[in-house]
Scaffold this active site. Structure first.
Site, short mmCIF file in Angstrom:
data_model
loop_
_atom_site.label_atom_id
_atom_site.label_comp_id
_atom_site.label_asym_id
_atom_site.label_seq_id
_atom_site.Cartn_x
_atom_site.Cartn_y
_atom_site.Cartn_z
N SER A 51 -2.68 -7.92 2.74
CA SER A 51 -2.96 -7.84 4.17
C SER A 51 -3.41 -9.21 4.67
O SER A 51 -3.04 -9.65 5.76
CB SER A 51 -4.05 -6.81 4.45
N ARG A 82 -1.78 -5.86 -8.40
CA ARG A 82 -0.63 -6.72 -8.12
C ARG A 82 -0.47 -7.74 -9.24
O ARG A 82 0.39 -7.66 -10.07
CB ARG A 82 -0.83 -7.45 -6.79
N HIS A 140 0.85 -1.21 0.00
CA HIS A 140 0.00 0.00 0.00
C HIS A 140 0.88 1.26 0.00
O HIS A 140 0.62 2.22 -0.72
CB HIS A 140 -0.89 0.05 1.25
N LYS A 186 -15.49 -8.22 6.21
CA LYS A 186 -16.49 -8.86 7.06
C LYS A 186 -15.99 -9.07 8.48
O LYS A 186 -16.69 -8.83 9.45
CB LYS A 186 -16.90 -10.20 6.45
P1 ADP Z 1 -9.58 -4.02 -0.74
O1 ADP Z 1 -9.84 -2.57 -0.93
O2 ADP Z 1 -9.81 -4.82 -2.00
O3 ADP Z 1 -10.15 -4.61 0.49
P2 ADP Z 1 -6.92 -3.53 0.31
O4 ADP Z 1 -7.40 -2.63 1.33
O5 ADP Z 1 -6.00 -4.62 0.79
O6 ADP Z 1 -8.00 -4.21 -0.58
O7 ADP Z 1 -6.14 -2.71 -0.78
C1 ADP Z 1 -6.58 -1.48 -1.29
C2 ADP Z 1 -6.00 -1.31 -2.66
O8 ADP Z 1 -4.59 -1.49 -2.62
C3 ADP Z 1 -6.51 -2.32 -3.69
O9 ADP Z 1 -6.57 -1.68 -4.94
C4 ADP Z 1 -5.46 -3.38 -3.70
O10 ADP Z 1 -5.40 -4.05 -4.95
C5 ADP Z 1 -4.22 -2.54 -3.49
N1 ADP Z 1 -3.13 -3.31 -2.90
C6 ADP Z 1 -3.15 -4.10 -1.83
N2 ADP Z 1 -1.94 -4.66 -1.60
C7 ADP Z 1 -1.13 -4.22 -2.59
C8 ADP Z 1 0.22 -4.46 -2.97
N3 ADP Z 1 0.99 -5.30 -2.30
N4 ADP Z 1 0.69 -3.83 -4.04
C9 ADP Z 1 -0.09 -3.00 -4.75
N5 ADP Z 1 -1.38 -2.74 -4.48
C10 ADP Z 1 -1.90 -3.34 -3.43
#
Ligand code: ADP
Length: 158
Positions: free
Chosen positions: A129, A91, A18, A42
């Site tokens: 995560s 990713r 992130h 959830k």
């Molecule tokens: P979501 O919003 O799908 O629950 P997350 O909060 O984990 O997912 O991630 C928010 C955004 O960051 C999403 O677009 C996800 O694809 C991206 N993201 C998560 N981990 C990574 C990573 N390691 N590298 C690049 N983008 C990531």
């Protein structure tokens, strides 16, 4: 006028993946608001205010980055912040289907909001995560995945 982008997500918790996206986004926007969505997970490990606090700590010192949380539709939140841009991270190909669906749904909901996808450094392209939480629950060392204080916070929850 300032060019503002919104980076929405669960961030349960923030990882170096992130952070990589945040650092790339702030190079091309005047302001990036990282917005924690209510109800997107959830069974979250961290509640929304804990996630916001961790994000604030990790991004402290990056000029132009703000942390917030929001309820409801992403497109409504984006407009309320006078922005037109949603940032999402991509990713692997496995992210593509869901992200594509969501971007097109958001476009249908609002023609004024564009989704921009950014790719992280390949070093983080496998990080999630969810996986980190699973690894931590099995006793893994999280160095290289999340900052030390995030690892501590995760382990305190398990
Ligand atoms: P979501 O919003 O799908 O629950 P997350 O909060 O984990 O997912 O991630 C928010 C955004 O960051 C999403 O677009 C996800 O694809 C991206 N993201 C998560 N981990 C990574 C990573 N390691 N590298 C690049 N983008 C990531």
């Amino acid at each position: 006028m300032k060019n503002i982008a919104i980076y929405p997500g669960s961030f349960d918790p923030i990882t170096y993946g992130h952070l990589d996206i945040i650092k790339r986004a702030i190079k091309i926007f005047d302001k990036v608001i990282v917005a924690v969505a209510h109800n997107s997970e959830k069974d979250p490990l961290f509640n929304v205010s804990e996630r916001v606090e961790l994000l604030k700590k990790v991004t402290r010192g990056i000029k132009g980055v703000e942390i917030d949380d929001f309820q409801g539709l992403v497109v409504d939140y984006v407009k309320s912040k006078k922005s037109k841009v949603v940032i999402r991270g991509l990713r692997m190909i496995s992210d593509f289907e869901f992200e594509f669906q969501m971007a097109l749904t958001n476009r249908k909901l609002s023609k004024d909001v564009e989704t921009i996808f950014m790719m992280p450094s390949e070093a983080y392209s496998y990080l999630s995560s969810k996986l980190i939480k699973e690894a931590a629950s099995l006793g893994a060392n999280l160095k290289g995945f999340v900052p030390a204080f995030v690892e501590k916070a995760i382990k305190a929850k398990l």
